[in-house]
Write an enzyme that holds these catalytic residues in place. Structure first.
Site, short mmCIF file in Angstrom:
data_model
loop_
_atom_site.label_atom_id
_atom_site.label_comp_id
_atom_site.label_asym_id
_atom_site.label_seq_id
_atom_site.Cartn_x
_atom_site.Cartn_y
_atom_site.Cartn_z
N LYS A 1 12.03 38.80 4.83
CA LYS A 1 13.21 38.18 5.17
C LYS A 1 12.75 37.21 6.16
CE LYS A 1 16.46 38.62 8.43
NZ LYS A 1 16.80 37.14 8.74
N GLY B 1 13.68 44.90 18.07
CA GLY B 1 12.51 45.87 18.07
C GLY B 1 12.88 47.00 18.20
N GLU C 1 12.13 37.12 29.13
CA GLU C 1 11.46 36.08 28.38
C GLU C 1 12.64 35.13 28.29
OE1 GLU C 1 10.65 37.30 24.42
OE2 GLU C 1 8.86 36.18 24.51
#
Lengths: 273, 474
Positions: free
Chosen positions: B180, B237, B385
Site C-alpha cells: 500500500k 509504527g 521530528e
C-alpha cells in the site's frame, strides 16, 4: 538430646548490581519444604534495570576477547561446583549431573562466540561510489530475560548469548525452581563478571514480566520462558511502546539468540586523496 | 543579491501520460476499489493529478488471497528464474527512468534533480542488487525459506524508492506482496504495477492496494499476511507493533529519526556546510534520517553559521520540474501545517529563527529552508521530528558532550561526524547509538548498504545482505 550438628541453612536472595540483597518488599515464597526464595517486587526489577544500565558502557566497551575469557571463567567456576548444583537440581543423580555438564558445555560454546559473531554478521559493503562502508553488529543494551523452566540449563541458555555480545541483563529465574539460579549468581559473582552485567530476580513471572516488558529503559525482551500465551502477548504489546527487540522462540544453540539482541551499525566514509 | 539569474529549465510534463482515474492492481489486473476514491494532487500547484481507488477490507482480502495463490508457484521457481524477472524489472525502470522521474516529482513535489539523479537510479539499482541474491540465498546465512505473503505499507517521502526497498528483497526471497503506497503519492506504485505487467511477472506476485490509513490497517491486520513491513512515523509504527504482537507475524519497521550532524572544529568547513545542507534540505527535509540537529563545536560556531547562511542564500526553492531547483514543495497541506506549527513552537520556546530571503510560489505548499539557533536540548524542535526543511543548531565543547547530546533522543536512525581526525571518527562512530553513521558525508544510500535504526527508529535492516533476513524464515 542428640549431639548431632544442626546444619546452617542458606537464605536465598536476589542478585542486583553484583550484590545479594533481599527483596525490598520483604516478601519471599516457599520453594521446597524447607527453603524460601525472595519474591522480587517491581521496585526490585526497576533497581535491577538501573544496575544493568550502569554496567552497560563498561561491559559493551570491553574487548570481545575479554568478554569471552570471563564467560569461560564462569564455566570453570560452574564446573567446580558440579556436585552442589546436582544436589540443588535434585531428581535422579545421573540426570542432574548431565544437566550441569550440559550447562558448562553451553557456556563454553557461547563464550567462544564473543570474538566471532562480528565476523559472521559484519559485512564490507561494496557501494557504488568512492566510500569505505562497513556494517558491524553491536549489543542492543539492557535485555530483560524471562528464563525458561529448566532451572539451570534454561537460564544459562538464555543469559549466555545475551551477555557474550556485550548486552547487560535482568533475568527472572524459573518460578518453580529458582534456587539453582541464585547459586548460579554466586558463580557469576566470583567469575570476574562486572557487577550489574547479570541481575537476577526470583519471584512470580506474572508479576515481574509485564513491568520489565513496559520498562522504557529496557531495549530487548526474551520471552522464551513465558509459557502462558496471554502473558506472552501482553508482554509483546507492552514491548511495542519503545520498540524493544523481542525474542519469543529460538533454538538453544544458534546465532539467533545472539543476533536477536544486536543492532547493525553501518559506517560510511569517503575514500579519496 | 544574485550575480546572475538562472534561466528556467523545466522538464517536460508530456513525458508522463496521467489518466483521470486509477484502480487497484490485484492478481495482475487493474480493478475498481470498493471504497470512496480519493484525489492525488501536485503539491507544487495544488492541481489534481488523478483520482485513485480506495481499497476496502474486502479488496485487501482479495489482494492477499491473490498473493497467497501466487506464492506457491513463485516460491517454487528456481532462484535463477526469479532473478530474471527482477532483472527485467530493473531494466524497464532504467528504460522508463525519465518518465518515472517526472511522475515522481509531479506527485511528490521533490525536485527533478533528485528524482532523476537519486531516486530512480537507486530504484533500478535495488532491483539489480536483489535480483542477484535470488539464486544465492544459501550463502546469506538466513536459510532459503520465504515467509509467504508480505504486507507492506510505505510513506510518501520516497514513494518509488521505498517500494523498491520493500518489493525487491521480498520477491528475491520468494515471497509475494501486497503493497500500500501513501495516499498522497500513489501514482508511481501504479506505474510500477504496469512495469510488472511489462516484465510479465506472474499475476498475484505483486499487488498494489491504494487508500489511506484504514487500507493500511487492513493489510497489516490480515490474518493471511505472514510478514509486515512498514516505513513511516513512529506513532503509526507503535500501533502496528501492538497490532502484530502475539500473532507470530514477522515485523520490520523503519520509523522516525532526529539525527545529530556533529561538526568538530577541525572539520573541513566548506565540506561540512555542504553535508549539513544535504543532510537537512535534501528532499525538503522529508527524510527520516535527515540531519535535523546540527551539533557544532563552540569554537567554530560563528564561522560555520556564517558559511551555512551564505550557502542557504544560494538555494533555489520552487518548481520541482525546473532542473535548477534545489528545494521543492512540501508534500501536502497537512505536512506543511505540521512544519509551521513546530516552527512556531520553536520560536515560542525561545530559539532564534532564520531563513534566507526567498520568494515562494503563490500556489502550492511551500516552506523556506529554515535554521534555528540558540536551541537547547529541552526544546521541542530538538526532540520532535519535524520532517521538513528545518534545522536546529546546538553546540558542544568536548567529544564526550557531543556523544551525550547526540544520543539524547529516543530515536537512533542516523548520525553524521565531521572531523579530519580518523581516530576521532572511529571513537565517535563507536559511541553513537545509530544504525547509520556518515563520517565526512551524509545522506548516502546504496542497495548494498544496510539501512535501519536503533531504539525507537524501528527494527530490522533494509538493503545489503542484512536486508534478506526480514524476508526469510530465520
Amino acid at each position: 538430646m542428640s549431639d548431632r550438628r544442626v546444619t546452617v541453612r542458606k537464605t536465598y536472595k536476589l542478585f542486583i548490581g553484583g550484590a545479594f540483597p533481599r527483596s525490598e518488599s520483604g516478601r519471599s515464597y516457599p520453594v521446597t519444604r524447607t527453603e524460601h526464595a525472595a519474591r522480587a517486587s517491581r521496585k526490585d526489577a526497576r533497581d535491577a534495570v538501573v544496575a544493568a544500565r550502569k554496567a552497560f558502557p563498561g561491559w559493551s566497551g570491553a574487548t570481545a576477547y575479554n568478554r569471552g575469557q570471563i564467560l569461560y571463567r564462569v564455566a570453570e567456576m560452574l564446573e567446580g561446583r558440579r556436585a552442589q548444583f546436582a544436589d540443588e537440581l535434585g531428581g535422579p543423580r545421573k540426570q542432574a549431573l548431565e544437566q550441569v555438564d550440559a550447562t558448562v558445555d553451553r557456556l563454553v560454546w557461547y563464550a567462544g562466540w564473543s570474538d566471532k559473531i562480528a565476523a559472521v554478521r559484519g559485512t564490507a559493503n561494496p557501494v557504488a561510489g568512492p566510500y569505505l562502508n562497513l556494517s558491524s553488529p553491536e549489543p542492543v543494551g539492557v535485555v530483560a530475560v524471562i528464563a525458561p523452566a529448566e532451572p539451570l540449563l534454561g537460564l544459562v541458555t538464555a543469559v549466555a548469548p545475551v551477555i557474550v555480545t556485550g548486552n547487560t541483563c535482568v533475568v527472572v529465574a524459573a518460578e518453580r525452581a529458582p534456587l539453582p539460579a541464585i547459586t548460579f549468581a554466586e558463580v557469576l559473582a566470583t567469575s570476574d563478571l562486572p557487577g550489574g552485567v547479570v541481575n537476577l530476580l526470583t519471584g512470580h513471572q506474572a508479576e515481574l514480566a509485564p513491568g520489565l516488558a513496559a520498562h522504557m529503559d529496557v531495549n530487548g525482551l526474551d520471552l522464551t520462558g513465558v509459557a502462558a500465551p496471554e502473558l506472552k502477548q501482553a508482554c509483546e504489546q507492552a514491548a511495542a511502546e519503545n520498540f524493544k527487540r523481542v525474542l519469543t522462540a529460538a533454538e538453544d544453540q544458534g546465532t539467533r539468540r545472539m543476533t536477536a539482541f544486536m543492532e547493525t551499525k553501518t559506517v560510511w566514509h569517503p575514500a579519496g586523496i | 543579491m544574485a550575480i546572475f539569474e538562472y534561466a528556467p529549465a523545466p522538464e517536460s510534463r508530456d513525458l508522463v501520460d496521467i489518466k483521470a482515474s486509477y484502480g487497484l492492481f490485484i492478481d495482475g489486473e487493474f480493478v475498481d476499489g470498493a471504497g470512496a476514491p480519493f484525489k492525488t494532487v501536485n503539491p507544487a500547484t495544488e492541481e489534481t493529478l488523478a483520482e485513485v481507488a480506495t481499497a476496502s477490507a474486502d479488496d485487501v482480502d482479495r489482494a492477499v488471497r491473490a498473493a497467497r495463490k501466487a506464492f506457491g508457484g513463485w516460491s517454487a521457481l528456481p532462484g535463477a528464474e526469479r532473478a530474471k524477472y527482477l532483472f527485467r524489472i530493473a531494466r524497464i525502470i532504467q528504460e522508463r527512468a525519465r518518465e518515472l522521474a517526472v511522475l515522481e516529482s509531479l506527485d511528490n513535489g521533490k525536485p527533478i534533480r533528485e528524482s532523476r539523479d537519486v531516486d530512480v537510479p537507486l530504484v533500478a539499482a535495488h532491483f539489480f542488487y536483489y535480483a542477484g541474491w535470488a539464486d544465492k540465498l544459501e550463502y546469506a546465512g538466513f536459510g532459503t525459506k520465504p515467509l509467504g505473503v508480505a504486507g507492506q505499507v510505505i510513506p510518501w517521502n520516497f514513494p518509488l524508492l521505498m517500494l523498491a526497498w520493500k518489493i525487491a528483497p521480498a520477491l528475491a526471497c520468494g515471497n509475494t506482496v501486497v503493497l500500500k503506497p501513501a495516499e498522497t503519492t500513489p501514482l508511481s506504485a501504479l506505474w510500477f504495477a504496469d512495469i510488472c505487467r511489462q516484465a510479465e511477472l506472474p499475476p498475484g506476485v505483486v499487488n498494489i492496494v491504494t487508500g489511506a490509513g484504514e487500507t493500511g490497517a487492513a493489510v497489516v491486520g490480515h490474518p493471511e499476511v505472514d510478514k509486515v513491513a512498514f516505513t513511516g512515523s513512529t506513532e503509526v509504527g507503535r500501533i502496528i507493533a501492538r497490532a502484530v504482537a502475539g500473532t507470530g507475524k514477522k515485523l520490520t519497521l523503519e520509523l522516525g529519526g532526529k539525527a545529530a550532524n556533529i561538526v568538530f572544529e577541525d572539520a573541513a568547513i566548506d565540506q561540512a556546510v555542504e553535508g549539513i545542507v544535504n543532510g537537512i534540505f535534501f528532499n525538503q527535509g522529508h527524510v527520516c534520517c535527515a540531519g535535523s540537529r546540527l551539533l557544532v563545536q563552540e569554537s567554530v560556531q560563528e564561522e560555520l553559521l556564517a558559511s551555512l547562511k551564505r550557502r542557504l542564500a544560494t538555494l533555489r526553492v520552487g518548481d520541482p520540474l525546473d532542473k535548477n531547483t534545489d528545494v521543492g514543495a512540501i508534500n501536502s497541506a497537512e505536512q506543511l501545517a505540521k512544519i509551521r506549527e513546530l516552527s512556531a513552537v520553536g520560536e515560542s520556546e525561545g530559539a532564534e529563527r532564520w531563513s534566507p530571503a526567498c520568494e515562494l510560489p503563490e500556489r502550492g505548499f511551500w516552506f523556506p529552508p529554515t535554521i534555528f539557533t540558540g536551541v537547547a536540548q529541552s526544546h521541542t524542535i530538538a526532540r520532535d521530528e519535524i520532517f521538513g526543511p528545518v534545522l536546529s543548531v546546538l553546540t558542544f565543547r568536548t567529544p564526550a558532550e557531543a556523544v551525550e547530546k547526540a544520543n539524547n533522543t529516543p530515536y537512533g536512525l542516523s548520525a553524521g561526524i565531521w572531523t579530519e581526525k580518523g581516530s576521532r571518527i572511529l571513537w565517535m562512530a563507536d559511541k553513537l547509538r545509530a544504525g547509520v553513521v556518515w563520517a565526512n558525508t551524509f545522506n548516502k544510500f546504496d542497495p548494498a548498504s544496510p539501512f535501519g535504526g536503533y531504539k525507537e527508529s524501528g527494527y530490522g535492516r533494509e538493503g545489503g545482505l542484512h536486508g534478506l533476513e526480514a524476508y526469510l524464515d530465520v
